[in-house]
Design a protein around this motif. Structure first.
Motif, mmCIF file in Angstrom:
data_model
loop_
_atom_site.group_PDB
_atom_site.id
_atom_site.type_symbol
_atom_site.label_atom_id
_atom_site.label_comp_id
_atom_site.label_asym_id
_atom_site.label_seq_id
_atom_site.Cartn_x
_atom_site.Cartn_y
_atom_site.Cartn_z
ATOM 1 N N GLY A 43 -50.485 32.924 66.561
ATOM 2 C CA GLY A 43 -49.361 32.504 67.704
ATOM 3 C C GLY A 43 -49.024 31.574 67.652
ATOM 4 N N GLN A 44 -48.119 30.425 66.800
ATOM 5 C CA GLN A 44 -47.019 29.307 66.952
ATOM 6 C C GLN A 44 -45.927 29.233 67.380
ATOM 7 O OE1 GLN A 44 -48.572 25.652 64.848
ATOM 8 N NE2 GLN A 44 -49.338 25.532 66.789
ATOM 9 N N VAL A 45 -44.934 28.641 67.941
ATOM 10 C CA VAL A 45 -43.565 29.070 67.201
ATOM 11 C C VAL A 45 -43.163 28.033 66.849
ATOM 12 C CG1 VAL A 45 -41.402 29.319 68.751
ATOM 13 C CG2 VAL A 45 -43.782 29.878 69.921
ATOM 14 N N VAL A 46 -42.855 28.771 65.234
ATOM 15 C CA VAL A 46 -41.766 27.358 64.593
ATOM 16 C C VAL A 46 -40.718 27.484 64.222
ATOM 17 C CG1 VAL A 46 -42.765 27.184 61.958
ATOM 18 C CG2 VAL A 46 -44.214 28.068 62.891
ATOM 19 N N HIS A 47 -40.289 26.256 65.039
ATOM 20 C CA HIS A 47 -38.698 26.406 64.811
ATOM 21 C C HIS A 47 -37.963 25.079 65.192
ATOM 22 C CE1 HIS A 47 -37.228 26.873 68.734
ATOM 23 N NE2 HIS A 47 -38.238 27.134 69.519
ATOM 24 N N GLU A 48 -36.962 24.747 64.853
ATOM 25 C CA GLU A 48 -36.439 23.663 65.566
ATOM 26 C C GLU A 48 -35.674 23.904 66.748
ATOM 27 O OE1 GLU A 48 -35.889 20.418 63.663
ATOM 28 O OE2 GLU A 48 -37.779 20.863 62.470
ATOM 29 N N THR A 49 -35.749 22.253 67.487
ATOM 30 C CA THR A 49 -35.091 22.923 68.744
ATOM 31 C C THR A 49 -34.136 22.048 69.399
ATOM 32 O OG1 THR A 49 -36.005 20.828 69.745
ATOM 33 C CG2 THR A 49 -37.203 22.934 70.184
ATOM 34 N N LEU A 50 -33.245 23.422 69.771
ATOM 35 C CA LEU A 50 -31.609 22.397 70.095
ATOM 36 C C LEU A 50 -31.737 21.301 71.171
ATOM 37 C CD1 LEU A 50 -28.627 23.800 69.698
ATOM 38 C CD2 LEU A 50 -29.050 25.001 72.404
ATOM 39 N N ILE A 51 -32.410 21.524 72.418
ATOM 40 C CA ILE A 51 -32.647 20.504 72.741
ATOM 41 C C ILE A 51 -34.026 19.356 72.642
ATOM 42 C CG2 ILE A 51 -32.904 19.474 75.632
ATOM 43 C CD1 ILE A 51 -31.354 21.937 75.860
ATOM 44 N N SER A 52 -34.072 18.062 72.333
ATOM 45 C CA SER A 52 -35.124 17.707 72.042
ATOM 46 C C SER A 52 -36.402 17.646 72.745
ATOM 47 C CB SER A 52 -34.951 15.831 72.133
ATOM 48 O OG SER A 52 -35.796 15.154 72.476
ATOM 49 N N LEU A 53 -37.675 17.929 72.302
ATOM 50 C CA LEU A 53 -38.854 18.406 72.896
ATOM 51 C C LEU A 53 -38.686 17.499 74.227
ATOM 52 C CD1 LEU A 53 -40.966 19.913 70.327
ATOM 53 C CD2 LEU A 53 -39.743 20.975 72.698
ATOM 54 N N SER A 54 -38.298 15.834 73.755
ATOM 55 C CA SER A 54 -38.729 14.737 74.269
ATOM 56 C C SER A 54 -37.672 14.769 75.806
ATOM 57 C CB SER A 54 -38.671 13.433 73.619
ATOM 58 O OG SER A 54 -37.499 12.745 73.059
ATOM 59 N N VAL A 55 -36.453 15.477 75.526
ATOM 60 C CA VAL A 55 -35.780 15.301 76.354
ATOM 61 C C VAL A 55 -36.130 16.202 77.764
ATOM 62 C CG1 VAL A 55 -33.043 15.695 76.911
ATOM 63 C CG2 VAL A 55 -33.118 14.176 74.944
ATOM 64 N N ARG A 56 -36.640 17.079 77.431
ATOM 65 C CA ARG A 56 -37.302 18.637 78.265
ATOM 66 C C ARG A 56 -38.422 18.119 79.259
ATOM 67 N NH1 ARG A 56 -37.860 24.848 75.658
ATOM 68 N NH2 ARG A 56 -38.412 26.066 77.782
ATOM 69 N N SER A 57 -39.609 17.334 77.923
ATOM 70 C CA SER A 57 -41.011 16.224 78.571
ATOM 71 C C SER A 57 -40.007 15.758 79.717
ATOM 72 C CB SER A 57 -41.128 15.531 77.300
ATOM 73 O OG SER A 57 -42.160 16.194 77.494
#
Lengths: 85, 177
Positions: A43-57
């Motif tokens: 159930g894990q989503v495996v992919h590279e993100t467009l926007i860094s996850l820390s920016v999103r955080s």
């Protein structure tokens, strides 16, 4: 129900806007322009993100901080007008 | 039974009538379930005392966006403070919601704690299941309870609201339901 000051608008609307941008906005961008994101067997989503996850955080965190700041300043500076309820 | 919800959005009056006789029912159900969630989490830690939060504030939190603040509490007297305040806070938040006492204050601190759980659990897990997690939904439910002032239905806040103290200190209305 009173009109909001500029500071209150920043806290309420700015906070909600950042929270929505961090969750819905960036989520939509990832779907439209991001890499494909297959879901693994666990159930894990495996992919590279467009926007860094820390920016999103940090976007979501700043939104929550603005909302909390609105609540605290409202408590500190504005006693409720209608005390009959 | 029509209730008129007086509310504003973006400077406009968007008040609307709601015909919803189950409004009070739902407020109480939500308060009881969320209250038990936190009361249970707090009591569990007291029953298995001592509670040590160092794995969370010192270990898991390191490297997350909250690390600069949270890791200050990872040893010494600050850690001892967290070890007491987390179970005590969770117990009081849970009790406050269940009996409807100082409901908004309890919900605020519930949302405050959920902020730490949301970012630290989410970031250490790499947001593997997306950024809308159960922790964020918990945070939003606390915000909803505070917004709706849910403590006055079958709650102590209904009594508190009528006390002389609250009448003399209108700001208390922001803390009770």
């Amino acid at each position: 129900m009173s009109e909001l000051t500029t500071v209150e608008r920043v806290g309420l609307y700015g906070g909600a806007a950042l929270l929505l941008i961090g969750t819905v906005g960036m989520g939509l961008l990832e779907i439209i322009a991001g890499a494909p994101h297959p879901v693994s067997g666990e159930g894990q989503v495996v992919h590279e993100t467009l926007i860094s996850l820390s920016v999103r955080s940090y976007t979501i965190l700043l939104g929550l901080i603005l909302m909390a700041t609105y609540g605290i300043t409202n408590l500190a500076t504005k006693p409720p007008k209608d005390t009959s309820i | 039974m029509v209730t008129n919800i007086q509310t504003r959005l973006l400077g406009r009056d968007v008040s609307f009538p709601v015909e919803e006789s189950r409004f009070a029912y739902w407020l109480v159900v939500m308060r009881l379930i969320v209250g038990w969630w936190f009361l249970h989490a707090g009591l569990d830690k007291f029953l298995a005392w001592p509670f040590d939060a160092s794995w969370f504030v010192g270990g898991a939190a390191a490297g997350t966006s909250l690390a600069p603040i949270v890791t200050l509490f990872s040893d010494g007297i600050m850690l001892s403070f967290v070890n007491v305040m987390v179970p005590l806070g969770q117990t009081l938040i849970g009790l406050g919601l269940i009996v409807g006492a100082l409901t908004r204050l309890a919900a605020f601190f519930g949302a405050f704690l959920m902020t730490f759980f949301y970012f630290i659990n989410g970031e250490t897990g790499g947001w593997a299941h997306g950024v809308i997690t159960g922790d964020l939904l918990g945070l939003l439910i606390f915000a909803m309870i505070a917004t709706l002032g849910a403590g006055r239905v079958l709650g102590v806040d209904a009594y508190l609201a009528k006390t002389e103290f609250v009448r003399n200190h209108p700001r208390m209305r922001y803390l009770i339901g």
